[in-house]
Design a protein around this motif. Sequence first.
Motif, PDB file in Angstrom:
ATOM      1  N   LYS A   1       9.254   3.376  26.379  1.00 23.66           N
ATOM      2  CA  LYS A   1      10.260   2.904  27.324  1.00 23.66           C
ATOM      3  C   LYS A   1      10.569   1.424  27.123  1.00 23.66           C
ATOM      4  CE  LYS A   1       9.155   6.179  31.037  1.00 23.66           C
ATOM      5  NZ  LYS A   1       8.805   6.324  32.483  1.00 23.66           N
ATOM      6  N   VAL A   2      11.804   1.060  27.465  1.00 20.63           N
ATOM      7  CA  VAL A   2      12.161  -0.352  27.560  1.00 20.63           C
ATOM      8  C   VAL A   2      11.710  -0.798  28.946  1.00 20.63           C
ATOM      9  CG1 VAL A   2      14.033  -2.031  27.629  1.00 20.63           C
ATOM     10  CG2 VAL A   2      14.096  -0.155  25.969  1.00 20.63           C
ATOM     11  N   ALA A   3      10.707  -1.653  28.976  1.00 23.22           N
ATOM     12  CA  ALA A   3      10.038  -1.993  30.229  1.00 23.22           C
ATOM     13  C   ALA A   3      10.465  -3.336  30.808  1.00 23.22           C
ATOM     14  CB  ALA A   3       8.523  -1.996  30.013  1.00 23.22           C
ATOM     15  N   ALA A   4      11.135  -4.165  30.014  1.00 21.93           N
ATOM     16  CA  ALA A   4      11.488  -5.501  30.483  1.00 21.93           C
ATOM     17  C   ALA A   4      12.735  -5.981  29.742  1.00 21.93           C
ATOM     18  CB  ALA A   4      10.326  -6.470  30.268  1.00 21.93           C
ATOM     19  N   ALA A   5      13.311  -7.054  30.262  1.00 22.25           N
ATOM     20  CA  ALA A   5      14.469  -7.682  29.623  1.00 22.25           C
ATOM     21  C   ALA A   5      14.179  -9.158  29.439  1.00 22.25           C
ATOM     22  CB  ALA A   5      15.724  -7.492  30.475  1.00 22.25           C
ATOM     23  N   GLU A   6      14.726  -9.728  28.369  1.00 22.50           N
ATOM     24  CA  GLU A   6      14.496 -11.142  28.074  1.00 22.50           C
ATOM     25  C   GLU A   6      15.823 -11.849  27.812  1.00 22.50           C
ATOM     26  OE1 GLU A   6      12.228 -14.052  24.830  1.00 22.50           O
ATOM     27  OE2 GLU A   6      11.835 -11.895  24.841  1.00 22.50           O
ATOM     28  N   TYR A   7      15.978 -13.022  28.428  1.00 21.48           N
ATOM     29  CA  TYR A   7      17.105 -13.905  28.124  1.00 21.48           C
ATOM     30  C   TYR A   7      16.592 -14.999  27.200  1.00 21.48           C
ATOM     31  CZ  TYR A   7      20.670 -17.521  28.650  1.00 21.48           C
ATOM     32  OH  TYR A   7      21.630 -18.472  28.402  1.00 21.48           O
ATOM     33  N   TRP A   8      17.226 -15.124  26.031  1.00 25.86           N
ATOM     34  CA  TRP A   8      16.736 -16.084  25.041  1.00 25.86           C
ATOM     35  C   TRP A   8      17.828 -17.068  24.618  1.00 25.86           C
ATOM     36  CZ3 TRP A   8      18.914 -15.591  20.028  1.00 25.86           C
ATOM     37  CH2 TRP A   8      19.658 -14.426  19.825  1.00 25.86           C
TER      38      TRP A   8
ATOM     39  N   GLY B   1      16.081  -6.122  25.173  1.00 31.94           N
ATOM     40  CA  GLY B   1      15.046  -5.334  25.817  1.00 31.94           C
ATOM     41  C   GLY B   1      13.690  -5.558  25.177  1.00 31.94           C
ATOM     42  N   LEU B   2      12.650  -5.379  25.967  1.00 29.96           N
ATOM     43  CA  LEU B   2      11.274  -5.469  25.480  1.00 29.96           C
ATOM     44  C   LEU B   2      10.574  -4.154  25.788  1.00 29.96           C
ATOM     45  CD1 LEU B   2      10.259  -9.022  26.781  1.00 29.96           C
ATOM     46  CD2 LEU B   2      11.130  -8.421  24.507  1.00 29.96           C
ATOM     47  N   LEU B   3       9.801  -3.674  24.829  1.00 29.71           N
ATOM     48  CA  LEU B   3       9.033  -2.457  25.029  1.00 29.71           C
ATOM     49  C   LEU B   3       7.774  -2.765  25.849  1.00 29.71           C
ATOM     50  CD1 LEU B   3       9.364  -0.984  21.419  1.00 29.71           C
ATOM     51  CD2 LEU B   3      10.851  -0.600  23.406  1.00 29.71           C
TER      52      LEU B   3
ATOM     53  N   VAL C   1      22.831  -3.223  25.795  1.00 32.63           N
ATOM     54  CA  VAL C   1      22.217  -1.955  25.413  1.00 32.63           C
ATOM     55  C   VAL C   1      20.976  -2.221  24.573  1.00 32.63           C
ATOM     56  CG1 VAL C   1      22.546   0.278  24.306  1.00 32.63           C
ATOM     57  CG2 VAL C   1      24.501  -0.881  25.361  1.00 32.63           C
ATOM     58  N   ALA C   2      19.854  -1.681  25.000  1.00 31.64           N
ATOM     59  CA  ALA C   2      18.611  -1.746  24.229  1.00 31.64           C
ATOM     60  C   ALA C   2      18.234  -0.331  23.819  1.00 31.64           C
ATOM     61  CB  ALA C   2      17.501  -2.370  25.060  1.00 31.64           C
TER      62      ALA C   2
ATOM     63  N   GLY D   1      15.212  -2.156  19.982  1.00 28.65           N
ATOM     64  CA  GLY D   1      16.401  -2.264  19.159  1.00 28.65           C
ATOM     65  C   GLY D   1      17.589  -2.650  20.026  1.00 28.65           C
ATOM     66  N   LYS D   2      18.650  -3.116  19.403  1.00 29.37           N
ATOM     67  CA  LYS D   2      19.830  -3.540  20.148  1.00 29.37           C
ATOM     68  C   LYS D   2      21.080  -2.907  19.555  1.00 29.37           C
ATOM     69  CE  LYS D   2      22.390  -7.597  21.742  1.00 29.37           C
ATOM     70  NZ  LYS D   2      22.496  -9.080  21.716  1.00 29.37           N
TER      71      LYS D   2
END
Length: 224
Positions: A201-208, A152-154, A192-193, A161-162
């Motif tokens: 808030k967790v505003a975005a998701a990232e695949y890395w 997750g990205l803020l 889970v973020a 956090g994860k």
Amino acid sequence: MRRTATGFIGLAVAGTLTLTGCKNGNEEIPAAPSGPASAAPSAPAEQPGSAAPSSPSGSTSDAPAAGAPGMAKSGQTFKIGESATVPFSYGSNKGGTIALTVTAIEQGKPSDLDAFKLGDQVKGKVPYYIRYTVKNVGTTDLSYSSVGHIKGLLGDGTEAGKLAVIGKFDKCPNESLPKGFTNGQTQTGCAVALAPSAETKVAAAEYWGDPYNSLSKGKGLVWK
């Protein structure tokens, strides 16, 4: 340290919070399934190319090269619900092509974390559930592979956090790809973020996952 959550979930937490190489030092808190839970040493974040069970079909990797036509580009941004076609590798002899779609980022309740009995480690934090789908759009059988590397990205772009859950967590189920995961097969997943407070808030998701990761000097794919 050995702890057992009330009813059905145990935890393996060694020492303090497990640091996983996040850019801003956010914590990853591991959790283990019910039953005896032995303490585990801190471990680095999962890396692409880690060992994996071999596929019954003995398939070899057909993962496209980074930047191949039709593949999502490093640093590309998508809307929630949009699909990204990505090269995928798992282990030394398994890979292919998947269509990855983040379908939702759902806010949970702080009380969802009570079952893990992590106490002050999650005090004030709010869980968010990043839900996604994985579709095999390649030619190899990806049975028993695991599609992780989702965080997750803020709102300011820093990492959330994860919470790394090992075992069953009904709020956010996540399993390896099943047997017979061939072209056209689809499965859902969840990560889970943790937001540091109710005001953030967790505003975005990232695949890395490889090749969209810092080890290869790439940039992740972002959904928001």
